[in-house]
Design an enzyme around this catalytic site. Structure first.
Site, PDB file in Angstrom:
ATOM      1  N   CYS A 208       0.820  -1.208   0.000  1.00  0.00           N
ATOM      2  CA  CYS A 208       0.000   0.000   0.000  1.00  0.00           C
ATOM      3  C   CYS A 208       0.857   1.262   0.000  1.00  0.00           C
ATOM      4  O   CYS A 208       0.400   2.331  -0.418  1.00  0.00           O
ATOM      5  CB  CYS A 208      -0.939   0.007   1.202  1.00  0.00           C
ATOM      6  SG  CYS A 208      -0.106  -0.036   2.807  1.00  0.00           S
TER       7      CYS A 208
ATOM      8  N   ARG B 132       4.259   1.374  -1.268  1.00  0.00           N
ATOM      9  CA  ARG B 132       5.382   1.424  -2.200  1.00  0.00           C
ATOM     10  C   ARG B 132       5.214   0.411  -3.327  1.00  0.00           C
ATOM     11  O   ARG B 132       4.559  -0.623  -3.182  1.00  0.00           O
ATOM     12  CB  ARG B 132       6.702   1.160  -1.480  1.00  0.00           C
ATOM     13  CG  ARG B 132       6.914  -0.288  -1.025  1.00  0.00           C
ATOM     14  CD  ARG B 132       8.190  -0.422  -0.215  1.00  0.00           C
ATOM     15  NE  ARG B 132       8.091   0.363   1.016  1.00  0.00           N
ATOM     16  CZ  ARG B 132       8.729   1.510   1.210  1.00  0.00           C
ATOM     17  NH1 ARG B 132       9.531   1.999   0.291  1.00  0.00           N
ATOM     18  NH2 ARG B 132       8.581   2.170   2.346  1.00  0.00           N
TER      19      ARG B 132
ATOM     20  N   SER C   7       9.088   2.190   6.468  1.00  0.00           N
ATOM     21  CA  SER C   7       7.636   2.065   6.552  1.00  0.00           C
ATOM     22  C   SER C   7       7.003   3.334   7.115  1.00  0.00           C
ATOM     23  O   SER C   7       7.642   4.101   7.837  1.00  0.00           O
ATOM     24  CB  SER C   7       7.256   0.881   7.441  1.00  0.00           C
ATOM     25  OG  SER C   7       7.719  -0.334   6.895  1.00  0.00           O
TER      26      SER C   7
ATOM     27  N   ALA D 113       5.924  -4.953  11.219  1.00  0.00           N
ATOM     28  CA  ALA D 113       6.455  -6.271  10.859  1.00  0.00           C
ATOM     29  C   ALA D 113       5.885  -6.824   9.559  1.00  0.00           C
ATOM     30  O   ALA D 113       6.452  -7.746   8.981  1.00  0.00           O
ATOM     31  CB  ALA D 113       6.181  -7.259  11.999  1.00  0.00           C
TER      32      ALA D 113
ATOM     33  N   GLU E  84      -4.523  -9.762   5.029  1.00  0.00           N
ATOM     34  CA  GLU E  84      -3.731  -9.579   6.237  1.00  0.00           C
ATOM     35  C   GLU E  84      -4.095  -8.279   6.954  1.00  0.00           C
ATOM     36  O   GLU E  84      -4.203  -8.240   8.186  1.00  0.00           O
ATOM     37  CB  GLU E  84      -2.240  -9.579   5.882  1.00  0.00           C
ATOM     38  CG  GLU E  84      -1.320  -9.470   7.077  1.00  0.00           C
ATOM     39  CD  GLU E  84       0.146  -9.542   6.677  1.00  0.00           C
ATOM     40  OE1 GLU E  84       0.984  -9.762   7.564  1.00  0.00           O
ATOM     41  OE2 GLU E  84       0.451  -9.370   5.474  1.00  0.00           O
TER      42      GLU E  84
END
Length: 457
Positions: free
Chosen positions: A54, A56, A112, A118, A199
């Site tokens: 989402c 990169r 991030s 993680a 996820e």
């Protein structure tokens, strides 16, 4: 890397472009595999791995850096339906060790939006496995991704960077609680609808459950996956066909699917808001490409946040201690030096091999030329003479070999050229070897710098 191509990363991220641009370059797993196959079928590119999340899209290539970059940029521009020049300001293109550093930092969570999160470790692993399945990897990218994943594990085991397991999902739930708190101090009284069962949705459900939320409707095309999440976190499953009804009843909607097109359009939502009779609706869109039409934010009673809106929340609530970040970066740099030594061997080993082959050839030639001078010598004596000649050759080449291995990478090309000229080695020797070991040597750092490429180290 002369002869065998260089390592190049071409990417775009939340640091260099808004979601409106990133979503045009987002790749599904199948699209990433297809793109990588197309790239390695060109003359300029030999290896390719694509990561798309989402925040990169990054493609790691091995080949001629100039032609590879041009080839990939052209294909990405076509995908985004724009001119290549319009993408260049938002893209970064580090090479060799700087490209490796970029991947190491990404996998470690240093790049991030939620520093230390993680999920990127698993995303990078799945991207590499997809490239393996597509047969678009090679010696360099195999080594690169294996080492990067190991670096990510080191960062998480040796530092507290990921302490608390913060994620985009947990920040989204925190935002929902913050916005809903004036009228509803607790989320437990609200109806929450999750769209998607990947996820991110699972992590969102987990974060909601931690807040005591039990009224969770999970809408998804894949009922089994949705039911699994609902069962674990006390929710119920609803089909996408029934989504308008769920939206009418919802207080908060969090969407994170891999749909290439919006699932909630402004016209459809306008009808829903009419039925809600003024009841406010909070929409949080974590998907790239976006699941919710941005124009929905213009409707009365609708509050819409997308993935980029979370950046301000993250900046406001950043809790990662600087010491943890510094320690994680030290681990990355330690691993980069290991990768640099390996890359250095890609230049040095072919010349060293050619040098040894040249020495062996001289020994064989001298022995053949003098074979008639020791007819009376026994087989044992001949073996001793041959061993002596080879020993002299090996000792003569030992010091040049050590010097070639230890030469600084910035000066290695000139040193290798001198060695080839001094010993009369072929100028056509390839300077790339997939069998290079972990011996000493320094790798070249020659990034094609653009915004977001990061500082040279």
């Amino acid at each position: 890397m002369s002869g065998g191509g260089e390592l190049l990363c071409l990417g775009i991220s939340h640091k260099t472009a808004p979601v409106a641009v990133r979503e045009r370059l987002a790749l599904t797993t199948k699209e990433a595999q297809s793109l990588c196959r197309e790239l390695v079928d060109t003359d300029a590119i030999r290896e390719a791995v694509a990561i798309s999340t989402c925040n990169r899209t990054e493609i790691y290539l091995v080949g001629d850096p100039v032609h590879a970059e041009t080839e990939l940029l052209s294909r990405l521009a076509a995908r985004a339906d724009t001119r290549p020049t319009e993408l260049t300001d938002a893209m970064y293109a580090p090479r060799n060790c700087d490209a490796a550093r970029q991947l190491y930092r990404v996998v470690s969570g240093l790049e991030s939006m939620i520093v230390g999160e993680a999920e990127i470790q698993g995303q990078a692993k799945r991207a590499y496995e997809a490239a393996l399945e597509a047969q678009t990897t090679g010696p360099l990218t195999n080594r690169l991704f294996t080492a990067a994943l190991q670096t990510g594990k080191r960062v998480r085991s040796e530092t507290a960077l990921g302490e608390g397991r913060a994620s985009v999902s947990s920040v989204a739930v925190g935002l929902a609680r913050e916005i809903a708190s004036p009228a509803h101090p607790e989320l437990t009284t609200l109806n929450v609808v999750l769209i998607g069962a990947g996820e991110t949705s699972e992590l969102t459900a987990q974060a909601l459950a931690a807040q005591g939320v039990r009224t969770i409707f999970v809408a998804n095309r894949h009922a089994d996956r949705a039911r699994s999440i609902a069962d674990r976190f006390g929710g119920t499953v609803s089909s996408l066909h029934d989504l308008p009804d769920r939206l009418t009843e919802a207080d908060i909607v969090v969407s994170s699917t891999s749909s290439p097109h919006p699932l909630i359009g402004v016209d459809e939502l306008a009808l829903v808001m009419r039925d809600r009779q003024g009841a406010p609706l909070l929409l949080i869109d974590l998907a790239v490409p976006r699941d919710i039409d941005p124009q929905c934010a213009e409707l009365d009673g609708v509050t819409l946040y997308d993935i980029d809106d979370l950046q301000s929340v993250v900046a406001r609530n950043r809790s990662v201690r600087e010491a943890e970040r510094v320690q994680a970066e030290e681990v990355v740099e330690d691993e980069i030096q290991r990768f640099a030594r390996w890359m250095g061997q890609l230049d040095v080993m072919p010349t060293i091999s050619a040098l040894r082959e040249h020495g062996d050839a001289i020994v064989e030639q001298v022995l053949a030329e003098n074979a008639g001078r020791w007819e009376s010598a026994s087989a044992r004596d001949r073996a001793r003479i041959e061993a002596l000649a080879k020993s002299v050759m090996q000792r003569l080449l030992h010091e040049p070999t050590i010097r070639l291995k230890s030469v600084d990478r910035d000066a290695s090309h000139g040193r290798l050229q001198i060695a080839r000229e001094l010993f009369g080695l072929s100028d056509g020797v390839s300077e790339t070897s997939s069998d290079a070991g972990d011996e000493a040597g320094e790798a070249e750092v020659r990034p094609l710098r653009r915004r977001g490429a990061g500082p040279a180290r």
